[in-house]
Structures are given as C-alpha cells and as structure tokens.
Design a protein around this motif. Structure first.
Motif, PDB file in Angstrom:
ATOM      1  N   LYS A  37       0.820  -1.214   0.000  1.00  0.00           N
ATOM      2  CA  LYS A  37       0.000   0.000   0.000  1.00  0.00           C
ATOM      3  C   LYS A  37       0.852   1.262   0.000  1.00  0.00           C
ATOM      4  CE  LYS A  37      -3.951  -2.086   2.397  1.00  0.00           C
ATOM      5  NZ  LYS A  37      -4.853  -2.002   3.580  1.00  0.00           N
ATOM      6  N   ASN A  38       2.171   1.110  -0.083  1.00  0.00           N
ATOM      7  CA  ASN A  38       3.077   2.276  -0.054  1.00  0.00           C
ATOM      8  C   ASN A  38       2.781   3.167   1.155  1.00  0.00           C
ATOM      9  OD1 ASN A  38       4.202   1.357  -2.418  1.00  0.00           O
ATOM     10  ND2 ASN A  38       3.983   3.281  -3.526  1.00  0.00           N
ATOM     11  N   THR A  39       2.596   2.563   2.310  1.00  0.00           N
ATOM     12  CA  THR A  39       2.177   3.309   3.482  1.00  0.00           C
ATOM     13  C   THR A  39       2.981   2.880   4.716  1.00  0.00           C
ATOM     14  OG1 THR A  39      -0.072   3.540   2.608  1.00  0.00           O
ATOM     15  CG2 THR A  39       0.213   3.927   4.956  1.00  0.00           C
ATOM     16  N   VAL A  40       3.328   3.865   5.530  1.00  0.00           N
ATOM     17  CA  VAL A  40       3.938   3.601   6.828  1.00  0.00           C
ATOM     18  C   VAL A  40       2.992   4.148   7.897  1.00  0.00           C
ATOM     19  CG1 VAL A  40       5.308   5.734   6.801  1.00  0.00           C
ATOM     20  CG2 VAL A  40       6.037   3.806   8.209  1.00  0.00           C
ATOM     21  N   TYR A  41       2.937   3.441   9.020  1.00  0.00           N
ATOM     22  CA  TYR A  41       2.001   3.786  10.086  1.00  0.00           C
ATOM     23  C   TYR A  41       2.738   4.073  11.385  1.00  0.00           C
ATOM     24  CZ  TYR A  41      -1.182   1.394   6.855  1.00  0.00           C
ATOM     25  OH  TYR A  41      -1.884   1.002   5.747  1.00  0.00           O
ATOM     26  N   LEU A  42       2.085   4.860  12.244  1.00  0.00           N
ATOM     27  CA  LEU A  42       2.567   5.038  13.603  1.00  0.00           C
ATOM     28  C   LEU A  42       1.360   4.896  14.527  1.00  0.00           C
ATOM     29  CD1 LEU A  42       5.072   5.703  15.348  1.00  0.00           C
ATOM     30  CD2 LEU A  42       4.279   8.084  15.361  1.00  0.00           C
ATOM     31  N   GLN A  43       1.297   3.770  15.216  1.00  0.00           N
ATOM     32  CA  GLN A  43       0.249   3.549  16.205  1.00  0.00           C
ATOM     33  C   GLN A  43       0.722   4.130  17.525  1.00  0.00           C
ATOM     34  OE1 GLN A  43      -2.906   2.093  15.918  1.00  0.00           O
ATOM     35  NE2 GLN A  43      -3.155   2.846  18.018  1.00  0.00           N
ATOM     36  N   MET A  44      -0.044   5.072  18.057  1.00  0.00           N
ATOM     37  CA  MET A  44       0.351   5.763  19.276  1.00  0.00           C
ATOM     38  C   MET A  44      -0.670   5.456  20.364  1.00  0.00           C
ATOM     39  SD  MET A  44       1.589   9.429  17.711  1.00  0.00           S
ATOM     40  CE  MET A  44      -0.073   9.926  17.270  1.00  0.00           C
ATOM     41  N   ASN A  45      -0.228   4.773  21.404  1.00  0.00           N
ATOM     42  CA  ASN A  45      -1.079   4.419  22.537  1.00  0.00           C
ATOM     43  C   ASN A  45      -0.597   5.120  23.795  1.00  0.00           C
ATOM     44  OD1 ASN A  45      -2.488   2.612  20.833  1.00  0.00           O
ATOM     45  ND2 ASN A  45      -1.110   0.928  21.355  1.00  0.00           N
ATOM     46  N   SER A  46      -1.452   5.158  24.794  1.00  0.00           N
ATOM     47  CA  SER A  46      -1.109   5.767  26.094  1.00  0.00           C
ATOM     48  C   SER A  46      -0.514   7.158  25.895  1.00  0.00           C
ATOM     49  CB  SER A  46      -0.120   4.866  26.857  1.00  0.00           C
ATOM     50  OG  SER A  46      -0.661   3.582  27.067  1.00  0.00           O
ATOM     51  N   LEU A  47      -1.175   7.937  25.098  1.00  0.00           N
ATOM     52  CA  LEU A  47      -0.649   9.261  24.757  1.00  0.00           C
ATOM     53  C   LEU A  47      -0.596  10.167  25.982  1.00  0.00           C
ATOM     54  CD1 LEU A  47      -2.347   9.649  21.306  1.00  0.00           C
ATOM     55  CD2 LEU A  47       0.099   9.953  21.737  1.00  0.00           C
ATOM     56  N   LYS A  48       0.429  11.012  25.984  1.00  0.00           N
ATOM     57  CA  LYS A  48       0.680  11.954  27.078  1.00  0.00           C
ATOM     58  C   LYS A  48       0.636  13.381  26.533  1.00  0.00           C
ATOM     59  CE  LYS A  48       3.950   8.661  29.129  1.00  0.00           C
ATOM     60  NZ  LYS A  48       5.350   8.471  29.587  1.00  0.00           N
ATOM     61  N   PRO A  49       0.344  14.362  27.378  1.00  0.00           N
ATOM     62  CA  PRO A  49       0.356  15.750  26.894  1.00  0.00           C
ATOM     63  C   PRO A  49       1.691  16.139  26.252  1.00  0.00           C
ATOM     64  CG  PRO A  49      -0.728  15.649  29.016  1.00  0.00           C
ATOM     65  CD  PRO A  49      -0.165  14.267  28.753  1.00  0.00           C
ATOM     66  N   GLU A  50       2.790  15.565  26.733  1.00  0.00           N
ATOM     67  CA  GLU A  50       4.098  15.908  26.157  1.00  0.00           C
ATOM     68  C   GLU A  50       4.315  15.313  24.768  1.00  0.00           C
ATOM     69  OE1 GLU A  50       3.472  14.593  29.181  1.00  0.00           O
ATOM     70  OE2 GLU A  50       5.021  13.127  29.757  1.00  0.00           O
ATOM     71  N   ASP A  51       3.390  14.479  24.288  1.00  0.00           N
ATOM     72  CA  ASP A  51       3.454  13.982  22.915  1.00  0.00           C
ATOM     73  C   ASP A  51       2.886  14.995  21.926  1.00  0.00           C
ATOM     74  OD1 ASP A  51       2.501  10.762  24.177  1.00  0.00           O
ATOM     75  OD2 ASP A  51       4.517  11.397  23.572  1.00  0.00           O
ATOM     76  N   THR A  52       2.283  16.067  22.445  1.00  0.00           N
ATOM     77  CA  THR A  52       1.698  17.084  21.578  1.00  0.00           C
ATOM     78  C   THR A  52       2.773  17.705  20.690  1.00  0.00           C
ATOM     79  OG1 THR A  52      -0.081  17.596  23.121  1.00  0.00           O
ATOM     80  CG2 THR A  52       0.534  19.328  21.552  1.00  0.00           C
ATOM     81  N   ALA A  53       2.537  17.670  19.381  1.00  0.00           N
ATOM     82  CA  ALA A  53       3.514  18.163  18.404  1.00  0.00           C
ATOM     83  C   ALA A  53       2.934  18.002  17.003  1.00  0.00           C
ATOM     84  CB  ALA A  53       4.825  17.383  18.515  1.00  0.00           C
ATOM     85  N   VAL A  54       3.633  18.565  16.039  1.00  0.00           N
ATOM     86  CA  VAL A  54       3.379  18.227  14.640  1.00  0.00           C
ATOM     87  C   VAL A  54       4.230  17.008  14.315  1.00  0.00           C
ATOM     88  CG1 VAL A  54       3.499  18.979  12.251  1.00  0.00           C
ATOM     89  CG2 VAL A  54       2.888  20.622  14.040  1.00  0.00           C
ATOM     90  N   TYR A  55       3.601  16.008  13.745  1.00  0.00           N
ATOM     91  CA  TYR A  55       4.291  14.764  13.397  1.00  0.00           C
ATOM     92  C   TYR A  55       4.535  14.730  11.888  1.00  0.00           C
ATOM     93  CZ  TYR A  55       3.842  12.930  18.081  1.00  0.00           C
ATOM     94  OH  TYR A  55       3.988  12.739  19.436  1.00  0.00           O
ATOM     95  N   TYR A  56       5.783  14.448  11.533  1.00  0.00           N
ATOM     96  CA  TYR A  56       6.196  14.425  10.138  1.00  0.00           C
ATOM     97  C   TYR A  56       6.663  13.031   9.742  1.00  0.00           C
ATOM     98  CZ  TYR A  56       6.463  19.532  10.560  1.00  0.00           C
ATOM     99  OH  TYR A  56       6.185  20.861  10.761  1.00  0.00           O
ATOM    100  N   CYS A  57       6.310  12.644   8.546  1.00  0.00           N
ATOM    101  CA  CYS A  57       6.821  11.431   7.930  1.00  0.00           C
ATOM    102  C   CYS A  57       8.014  11.810   7.057  1.00  0.00           C
ATOM    103  CB  CYS A  57       5.714  10.809   7.084  1.00  0.00           C
ATOM    104  SG  CYS A  57       6.160   9.354   6.153  1.00  0.00           S
ATOM    105  N   ALA A  58       9.043  10.967   7.051  1.00  0.00           N
ATOM    106  CA  ALA A  58      10.237  11.248   6.267  1.00  0.00           C
ATOM    107  C   ALA A  58      10.745   9.973   5.614  1.00  0.00           C
ATOM    108  CB  ALA A  58      11.323  11.850   7.159  1.00  0.00           C
ATOM    109  N   ALA A  59      11.456  10.135   4.502  1.00  0.00           N
ATOM    110  CA  ALA A  59      11.982   8.986   3.758  1.00  0.00           C
ATOM    111  C   ALA A  59      13.408   9.256   3.313  1.00  0.00           C
ATOM    112  CB  ALA A  59      11.111   8.703   2.533  1.00  0.00           C
ATOM    113  N   ARG A  60      14.200   8.170   3.250  1.00  0.00           N
ATOM    114  CA  ARG A  60      15.558   8.262   2.735  1.00  0.00           C
ATOM    115  C   ARG A  60      15.891   6.986   1.980  1.00  0.00           C
ATOM    116  NH1 ARG A  60      20.034   8.358   7.206  1.00  0.00           N
ATOM    117  NH2 ARG A  60      21.033   6.602   6.177  1.00  0.00           N
ATOM    118  N   GLY A  61      16.690   7.126   0.939  1.00  0.00           N
ATOM    119  CA  GLY A  61      17.058   5.976   0.143  1.00  0.00           C
ATOM    120  C   GLY A  61      18.364   5.351   0.574  1.00  0.00           C
ATOM    121  N   SER A  62      19.125   6.038   1.391  1.00  0.00           N
ATOM    122  CA  SER A  62      20.426   5.518   1.812  1.00  0.00           C
ATOM    123  C   SER A  62      20.264   4.528   2.951  1.00  0.00           C
ATOM    124  CB  SER A  62      21.355   6.662   2.221  1.00  0.00           C
ATOM    125  OG  SER A  62      20.716   7.539   3.094  1.00  0.00           O
TER     126      SER A  62
END
Length: 123
Positions: free
Chosen positions: A75-100
């Motif tokens: 599906k050309n997709t990567v996932y991030l399952q986030m459980n037990s979230l905390k207020p300090e997890d608040t942020a903008v989350y970015y996906c990134a890729a590298r070929g090396s």
C-alpha cells in the motif's frame, strides 16, 4: 523522487490512542527507510521512530512500549500507532523517507518530507 502525505492526527485525551498514516508515491517505496519525527513549538524536530526497508526498527526512548511503527509495502504506506498518549506527545508529526542505508535519527539525513499532521493530547 518520493512524495509523502500524512493523515490521522487530531485531538485526544491523555491515555488515548491515535494512528498516523503516511502514504508515499513512487514505485520504489519498498526500498526506502522511513521515519516519523515530531516537533513541538519552539523545539527541535526529533526522531520518534524509524523502520528500514527490511523492517529493522528504532524507537526513541520516550515512546518505547507506547508507539509502534509499521509499513505496508503493498500500500506504499507507513504507520505510527500511538497508545497511552501523554500531553508531552503534543507536536506536529512528520513522515520522512531516505534511500540511503541505515536508520537515520537526524532529520538532516532525510531528503523527503510530508507536510506534517498535528497531534494534540489534552490532560
């Protein structure tokens, strides 16, 4: 060239869960090493988790046991399952890729980025 589009962010109460998705364009997704970073206001962009093309995985200490990174090459997709979230997890989350090779932990090692998705955890 790889284009990345994140989705799945939102507002959740502490202790709750969210699942982020990152859809990638391109036929060579299966050969790319993928990662999730986050950036809170006034702070640097830091690694959350990374997954290699052969499914070697890295987690930041702050998310071990709570977050799970996975990929579906069909599906050309990567996932991030986030459980037990905390207020300090608040942020903008970015996906990134590298070929090396290797699981890079520095954002400068990743040439391809998504636009980011906001995750807000209320106390």
């Amino acid at each position: 060239q790889v284009q990345l589009v994140e989705s799945g962010g939102g507002l959740v109460q502490a202790g709750g869960s969210l699942r982020l998705s990152c859809a990638a364009s391109g036929r060579t997704f299966s050969t790319y090493n993928m990662a999730w970073f986050h950036q809170a206001p006034g702070k640097e962009r830091d690694i959350v988790a990374a997954i290699s093309w052969f499914v070697r995985i890295y987690y930041a200490d702050s998310v071990k046991g709570r977050f799970t990174i996975s990929r579906d090459n069909g599906k050309n997709t990567v996932y991030l399952q986030m459980n037990s979230l905390k207020p300090e997890d608040t942020a903008v989350y970015y996906c990134a890729a590298r070929g090396s090779a290797g699981l890079g932990q520095d954002p400068t090692e990743y040439p391809y980025w998504g636009q980011g998705t906001q995750v807000t955890v209320s106390s």
